[in-house]
Write an enzyme that holds these catalytic residues in place. Structure first.
Site, PDB file in Angstrom:
ATOM      1  CG  ASP A  26      -2.047  -0.971   1.134  1.00  0.00           C
ATOM      2  OD1 ASP A  26      -2.701  -1.024   0.081  1.00  0.00           O
ATOM      3  OD2 ASP A  26      -2.292  -1.703   2.111  1.00  0.00           O
TER       4      ASP A  26
ATOM      5  NE  ARG B 259       0.711   0.059   4.610  1.00  0.00           N
ATOM      6  CZ  ARG B 259      -0.231   0.610   5.343  1.00  0.00           C
ATOM      7  NH1 ARG B 259       0.067   1.636   6.134  1.00  0.00           N
ATOM      8  NH2 ARG B 259      -1.477   0.162   5.306  1.00  0.00           N
TER       9      ARG B 259
ATOM     10  NE  ARG C 182      -6.428   5.459   2.609  1.00  0.00           N
ATOM     11  CZ  ARG C 182      -6.944   4.274   2.968  1.00  0.00           C
ATOM     12  NH1 ARG C 182      -7.694   4.170   4.043  1.00  0.00           N
ATOM     13  NH2 ARG C 182      -6.706   3.211   2.211  1.00  0.00           N
TER      14      ARG C 182
ATOM     15  CE  LYS D 223      -6.420   1.364  -1.255  1.00  0.00           C
ATOM     16  NZ  LYS D 223      -5.279   0.742  -0.585  1.00  0.00           N
ATOM     17  CG  HIS D 224     -11.665   0.613   0.393  1.00  0.00           C
ATOM     18  ND1 HIS D 224     -11.170   1.906   0.526  1.00  0.00           N
ATOM     19  CD2 HIS D 224     -10.696  -0.214   0.840  1.00  0.00           C
ATOM     20  CE1 HIS D 224      -9.955   1.847   1.073  1.00  0.00           C
ATOM     21  NE2 HIS D 224      -9.630   0.576   1.257  1.00  0.00           N
TER      22      HIS D 224
ATOM     23  CG  HIS E  11      -8.387  -1.002   9.527  1.00  0.00           C
ATOM     24  ND1 HIS E  11      -8.784   0.014   8.691  1.00  0.00           N
ATOM     25  CD2 HIS E  11      -7.392  -1.653   8.876  1.00  0.00           C
ATOM     26  CE1 HIS E  11      -8.044  -0.011   7.590  1.00  0.00           C
ATOM     27  NE2 HIS E  11      -7.201  -1.007   7.676  1.00  0.00           N
TER      28      HIS E  11
ATOM     29  CG  ASP F  61      -9.828  -4.237   3.013  1.00  0.00           C
ATOM     30  OD1 ASP F  61      -8.610  -4.442   3.181  1.00  0.00           O
ATOM     31  OD2 ASP F  61     -10.355  -3.122   3.208  1.00  0.00           O
TER      32      ASP F  61
END
Length: 336
Positions: free
Chosen positions: A57, A65, A132, A162-163, A175, A245
């Site tokens: 990601d 990352r 984002r 996504k998503h 999450h 996901d």
């Protein structure tokens, strides 16, 4: 698609990678120190499984990352902000350039894909989406998303939207909770679904949301045949790969334990299942699919890198022009 423990493969990682049902690896921040180290990790993975799909990601902003030794990319929301003061064609070129820079750097590390672009709308409600997103207006998100996809493809990277069908309205973070979007089907179709509908033919992959849309189905989108088979495949004509996901996220727990989540995701039509940051769950999921018996879908091959730039890509005049453009707009942070 599973994860590995650190910046190099340990014995447990190697044992998992040898299982043919493991078709992909996703890297997290704990796996990345520098481009050179990531290349070496990727090489060690491919020495065991040359055909392995390796993902990350690397959206930009807070979701990046690998941060050392590469460009600090802008969140897509920074690019979207330019739409208020610049020509649409110019902003689309900026989005395409940012995507090309990200993809070039990741491909040079040996990776295949970054799960991007985010096509959720930013209503100012969802903190997990926020900047984002490429904006609130569905048409703007579709147009800038199309440009971003073109930049990925120019570099040689497949694009994953996504998503699906949109996480921007639901406030909870999937999450840690189960988000619910209680709006009508007509309203969702006229707003959040628009970018996915317009870009279905350009996208190589799609990742559905762990969000429930009760007006359409009682199950989260990633476990819903209504969303994935009838709407995404049937109505929108999407023929690419569907990635679940992460099945360890709280939003996925509504369907039961990890075996039930695996079964539900497969039944809904997911082609590759992500099970991350929980080695016990990964091993249980792997054991379960080995008992069930699976044939890997052919459309995953389309997600492999189409080009691997050399590590001296920064000497390319096209690279220098791209960086000059983005720095001139103050869209890049410091590099390490």
């Amino acid at each position: 698609m599973l994860d590995v423990a650190g910046t190099w493969l340990d014995a447990g990682d190697r044992q998992l990678l040898r299982q043919p049902e493991v078709g992909g690896i996703i890297l997290f921040a704990r796996n990345t120190e520098s481009p050179r180290q990531v290349r070496e990790l990727v090489q060690s993975i491919r020495s065991l499984r040359p055909e392995m799909l390796i993902a990350i990601d690397q959206e930009g902003g807070r979701v990046q990352r690998l941060r050392n030794g590469v460009e600090r990319l802008p969140a897509l929301g920074r690019i979207a902000e330019l739409a208020s003061c610049k020509d649409k064609t110019e902003v689309a070129e900026i989005a395409s350039t940012a995507a090309w820079v990200m993809a070039t750097e990741m491909l040079a590390c040996g990776l295949d894909i970054s799960f991007a672009p985010v096509l959720d709308l930013d209503y100012g409600r969802s903190e997990v989406i926020g900047n984002r997103s490429l904006g609130r207006d569905p048409q703007q998100v579709a147009e800038l998303g199309k440009a971003y996809i073109a930049g990925l493809h120019k570099a040689g990277m497949a694009a994953t939207g996504k998503h699906f069908p949109g996480h921007g309205w639901a406030e909870a973070d999937s999450h840690t909770d189960l988000p619910i979007d209680e709006r009508s089907e007509a309203l969702i179709r006229a707003s959040d679904l628009v970018p996915f509908a317009q870009l279905a033919a350009q996208l190589d992959g799609i990742m559905p949301a762990h969000v429930v849309y009760p007006a359409i189905d009682a199950q989260p989108a990633g476990f819903s045949r209504r969303w994935l088979q009838e709407i995404l495949r049937g109505e929108l004509g999407f023929t690419g790969a569907i990635f679940s996901d992460d099945l360890t996220m709280a939003g996925a727990h509504v369907v039961g334990g990890i075996r039930q989540r695996v079964d539900a995701a497969l039944l809904s039509g997911c082609d590759m299942l992500l099970v991350c940051n929980d080695r016990g769950a990964a091993e249980e999921a792997l054991s379960h699919v080995q008992q069930v018996g699976l044939t890997p879908p052919g459309n995953l091959q389309g997600m492999l890198a189409r080009r691997q730039p050399g590590i001296n890509y920064k000497a390319d005049p096209q690279w220098r022009a791209a960086i000059t453009l983005l720095r001139g707009l103050d869209l890049l942070g410091e590099t390490a």
